[in-house]
Design a protein around this motif. Structure first.
Motif, PDB file in Angstrom:
ATOM      1  N   UNK A 268    -102.309  41.476 -14.843  1.00 16.00           N
ATOM      2  CA  UNK A 268    -100.969  41.850 -15.294  1.00 16.00           C
ATOM      3  C   UNK A 268     -99.969  41.726 -14.155  1.00 16.00           C
ATOM      4  N   UNK A 269    -100.372  42.141 -12.953  1.00 14.60           N
ATOM      5  CA  UNK A 269     -99.470  42.040 -11.804  1.00 14.60           C
ATOM      6  C   UNK A 269     -99.125  40.589 -11.497  1.00 14.60           C
ATOM      7  N   UNK A 270    -100.102  39.697 -11.627  1.00 11.55           N
ATOM      8  CA  UNK A 270     -99.839  38.279 -11.369  1.00 11.55           C
ATOM      9  C   UNK A 270     -98.924  37.688 -12.437  1.00 11.55           C
ATOM     10  N   UNK A 271     -99.112  38.106 -13.690  1.00  9.49           N
ATOM     11  CA  UNK A 271     -98.207  37.662 -14.746  1.00  9.49           C
ATOM     12  C   UNK A 271     -96.791  38.153 -14.480  1.00  9.49           C
ATOM     13  N   UNK A 272     -96.670  39.398 -14.020  1.00  6.71           N
ATOM     14  CA  UNK A 272     -95.356  39.964 -13.716  1.00  6.71           C
ATOM     15  C   UNK A 272     -94.693  39.212 -12.559  1.00  6.71           C
ATOM     16  N   UNK A 273     -95.488  38.773 -11.606  1.00  7.91           N
ATOM     17  CA  UNK A 273     -94.942  38.056 -10.450  1.00  7.91           C
ATOM     18  C   UNK A 273     -94.158  36.815 -10.858  1.00  7.91           C
ATOM     19  N   UNK A 274     -94.665  36.082 -11.839  1.00  5.99           N
ATOM     20  CA  UNK A 274     -94.021  34.815 -12.198  1.00  5.99           C
ATOM     21  C   UNK A 274     -92.860  35.009 -13.171  1.00  5.99           C
ATOM     22  N   UNK A 275     -92.653  36.244 -13.656  1.00  2.00           N
ATOM     23  CA  UNK A 275     -91.557  36.496 -14.593  1.00  2.00           C
ATOM     24  C   UNK A 275     -90.236  36.685 -13.856  1.00  2.00           C
ATOM     25  N   UNK A 276     -89.162  36.127 -14.427  1.00  2.00           N
ATOM     26  CA  UNK A 276     -87.819  36.355 -13.928  1.00  2.00           C
ATOM     27  C   UNK A 276     -87.383  37.762 -14.334  1.00  2.00           C
ATOM     28  N   UNK A 277     -86.306  38.258 -13.752  1.00  2.00           N
ATOM     29  CA  UNK A 277     -85.782  39.562 -14.133  1.00  2.00           C
ATOM     30  C   UNK A 277     -85.461  39.573 -15.627  1.00  2.00           C
ATOM     31  N   UNK A 278     -85.948  40.575 -16.306  1.00  2.00           N
ATOM     32  CA  UNK A 278     -85.760  40.654 -17.748  1.00  2.00           C
ATOM     33  C   UNK A 278     -86.773  39.847 -18.537  1.00  2.00           C
ATOM     34  N   UNK A 279     -87.648  39.114 -17.843  1.00  2.00           N
ATOM     35  CA  UNK A 279     -88.677  38.341 -18.527  1.00  2.00           C
ATOM     36  C   UNK A 279     -89.684  39.241 -19.216  1.00  2.00           C
ATOM     37  N   UNK A 280     -90.367  38.711 -20.223  1.00  2.00           N
ATOM     38  CA  UNK A 280     -91.249  39.532 -21.054  1.00  2.00           C
ATOM     39  C   UNK A 280     -92.706  39.093 -20.938  1.00  2.00           C
ATOM     40  N   UNK A 281     -93.588  40.085 -20.916  1.00  2.00           N
ATOM     41  CA  UNK A 281     -95.030  39.846 -20.984  1.00  2.00           C
ATOM     42  C   UNK A 281     -95.546  40.460 -22.273  1.00  2.00           C
ATOM     43  N   UNK A 282     -96.196  39.637 -23.093  1.00  2.00           N
ATOM     44  CA  UNK A 282     -96.775  40.115 -24.347  1.00  2.00           C
ATOM     45  C   UNK A 282     -98.294  40.016 -24.248  1.00  2.00           C
TER      46      UNK A 282
ATOM     47  N   UNK B  11     -99.877  50.783 -20.042  1.00  2.00           N
ATOM     48  CA  UNK B  11     -98.572  51.222 -19.540  1.00  2.00           C
ATOM     49  C   UNK B  11     -98.651  51.508 -18.036  1.00  2.00           C
ATOM     50  N   UNK B  12     -99.763  52.063 -17.586  1.00  2.00           N
ATOM     51  CA  UNK B  12     -99.943  52.295 -16.153  1.00  2.00           C
ATOM     52  C   UNK B  12     -99.932  51.002 -15.365  1.00  2.00           C
ATOM     53  N   UNK B  13    -100.610  49.989 -15.875  1.00  2.00           N
ATOM     54  CA  UNK B  13    -100.606  48.681 -15.218  1.00  2.00           C
ATOM     55  C   UNK B  13     -99.215  48.047 -15.262  1.00  2.00           C
ATOM     56  N   UNK B  14     -98.535  48.209 -16.380  1.00  2.00           N
ATOM     57  CA  UNK B  14     -97.161  47.705 -16.477  1.00  2.00           C
ATOM     58  C   UNK B  14     -96.297  48.308 -15.364  1.00  2.00           C
ATOM     59  N   UNK B  15     -96.317  49.621 -15.281  1.00  2.00           N
ATOM     60  CA  UNK B  15     -95.446  50.305 -14.324  1.00  2.00           C
ATOM     61  C   UNK B  15     -95.787  49.913 -12.894  1.00  2.00           C
ATOM     62  N   UNK B  16     -97.083  49.764 -12.598  1.00  2.00           N
ATOM     63  CA  UNK B  16     -97.494  49.357 -11.253  1.00  2.00           C
ATOM     64  C   UNK B  16     -97.028  47.948 -10.926  1.00  2.00           C
ATOM     65  N   UNK B  17     -96.863  47.111 -11.950  1.00  2.00           N
ATOM     66  CA  UNK B  17     -96.460  45.717 -11.755  1.00  2.00           C
ATOM     67  C   UNK B  17     -94.951  45.523 -11.854  1.00  2.00           C
ATOM     68  N   UNK B  18     -94.197  46.617 -12.053  1.00  2.00           N
ATOM     69  CA  UNK B  18     -92.743  46.495 -12.151  1.00  2.00           C
ATOM     70  C   UNK B  18     -92.267  46.071 -13.523  1.00  2.00           C
TER      71      UNK B  18
END
Length: 323
Positions: free
Chosen positions: A235-249, A278-285
């Motif tokens: 999840x953190x790696x997916x979050x890394x490649x997202x732009x601000x406001x980008x979505x992970x489903x 949700x915990x992983x989400x929050x840790x990944x920003x």
């Protein structure tokens, strides 16, 4: 002071120090810890209990397996910082041996998953449909992501490319990654047949996505996370490649006790709770934006949508909606 004494007592053992170092790398089952440490499972369980009682580790039962992870971050962080401050230039023989055995555990996990993927590549879509009606899952995913243009899409663990087939027409560019060359071969054949020209397929690992920071507008993990050795890292790696406001489903299973899926289908995890994701989400920003529940006869599918923090508050809905 009492807490400090309890923590130092828990760490006053070489095996428990080794366990903490291993858990810093990844969550491990008690059996895997025993394999790496070269000790019996009952002995390892006793050490794990002491660490858990001190709040330095936590156990989570999944079917017949018990996974062990680091404990509360605020409590563990100073301990890990001390480890780094006290580490010597040359690793001792235990550190070297543990690293080698941990690599073997990773290899065993990956080999089991890859062997299953290769053996079942042609039936992958059909096997997914056995768990829950795939048409229902896809309709819910379309509803959650909406029908507006996506921009750059990345499908992580694309398999036979079904998510690219579903959402590719909305995207300016689409990238599908998978570790299995056989899966990618099937995906290429399917997507070419559908005429999806703005789609790229690459062989890559979900922990090392071939994309720059902030390059994607949307990312999808569709029935992939339960195969991941380290879901939080994925999840953190997916979050890394997202732009601000980008979505992970994420589409995956709620917690269940279907142990045969681990033995037969190489599932590493038997589902996930809302609190875990949700915990992983929050840790990944990522801000949790929406949760949907799709009840099935045997398994329940969950959809979790997270949005990359950093955009204006008007662009981020931080309220979790359960359906």
């Amino acid at each position: 002071m009492n807490l400090a004494l309890e923590i130092f007592r828990a760490l006053a053992d070489a095996t428990r120090l080794r366990i903490m170092a291993l858990l810093q790398s990844m969550e491990l089952s008690v059996g895997e810890l025993a394999q790496v440490l070269g000790q019996s499972q009952p002995r390892v369980s006793r050490h794990v209990k002491i660490l858990c009682d001190a709040g330095l580790a936590e156990r989570r039962k999944e079917g017949s397996w018990v996974f062990v992870a680091l404990g509360d971050g605020a409590l563990v962080a100073p301990v890990l910082a001390a480890f780094e401050a006290w580490v010597t230039r040359e690793s001792d023989h235990w550190t070297v041996a543990d690293a080698a055995r941990l690599a073997a555990v990773r290899a065993d996990r990956a080999a089991a998953a890859n062997a299953w993927f290769e053996a079942n590549a042609g039936q992958w879509d059909a096997i997914r449909s056995l768990h829950v009606a795939e048409s229902e899952v896809e309709a819910a995913m379309k509803r959650v992501l909406g029908d507006s243009p996506i921009g750059q899409l990345i499908d992580i663990g694309t398999g036979t490319g079904r998510m690219l087939e579903l959402f590719g027409p909305q995207a300016a560019q689409s990238l599908g990654i998978d570790r299995s060359s056989e899966m990618l071969r099937l995906a290429r054949a399917k997507l070419a047949e559908r005429g999806l020209e703005r789609t790229e397929l690459r062989q890559a690992d979900l922990y090392a996505l071939p994309m720059a920071d902030g390059a994607a507008d949307a990312a999808i993990l569709h029935h992939v996370l339960h195969f991941a050795q380290q879901p939080g890292a994925a999840i953190a790696e997916a979050a890394r490649v997202l732009d601000r406001g980008g979505r992970l489903l994420i589409a995956d299973f709620a917690p269940h006790d279907r142990e045969e899926l681990r033995a037969r289908d190489a599932h590493t995890r038997l589902g996930f709770s809302d609190e875990q994701v949700i915990g992983w989400f929050e840790a990944a920003g990522l801000a949790p934006a929406r949760i949907e529940t799709l009840e099935g006869s045997a398994l329940t599918v969950k959809l979790w949508l997270g949005r990359k923090l950093g955009a204006g508050q008007d662009d981020i809905d931080q309220k979790v909606k359960a359906a």
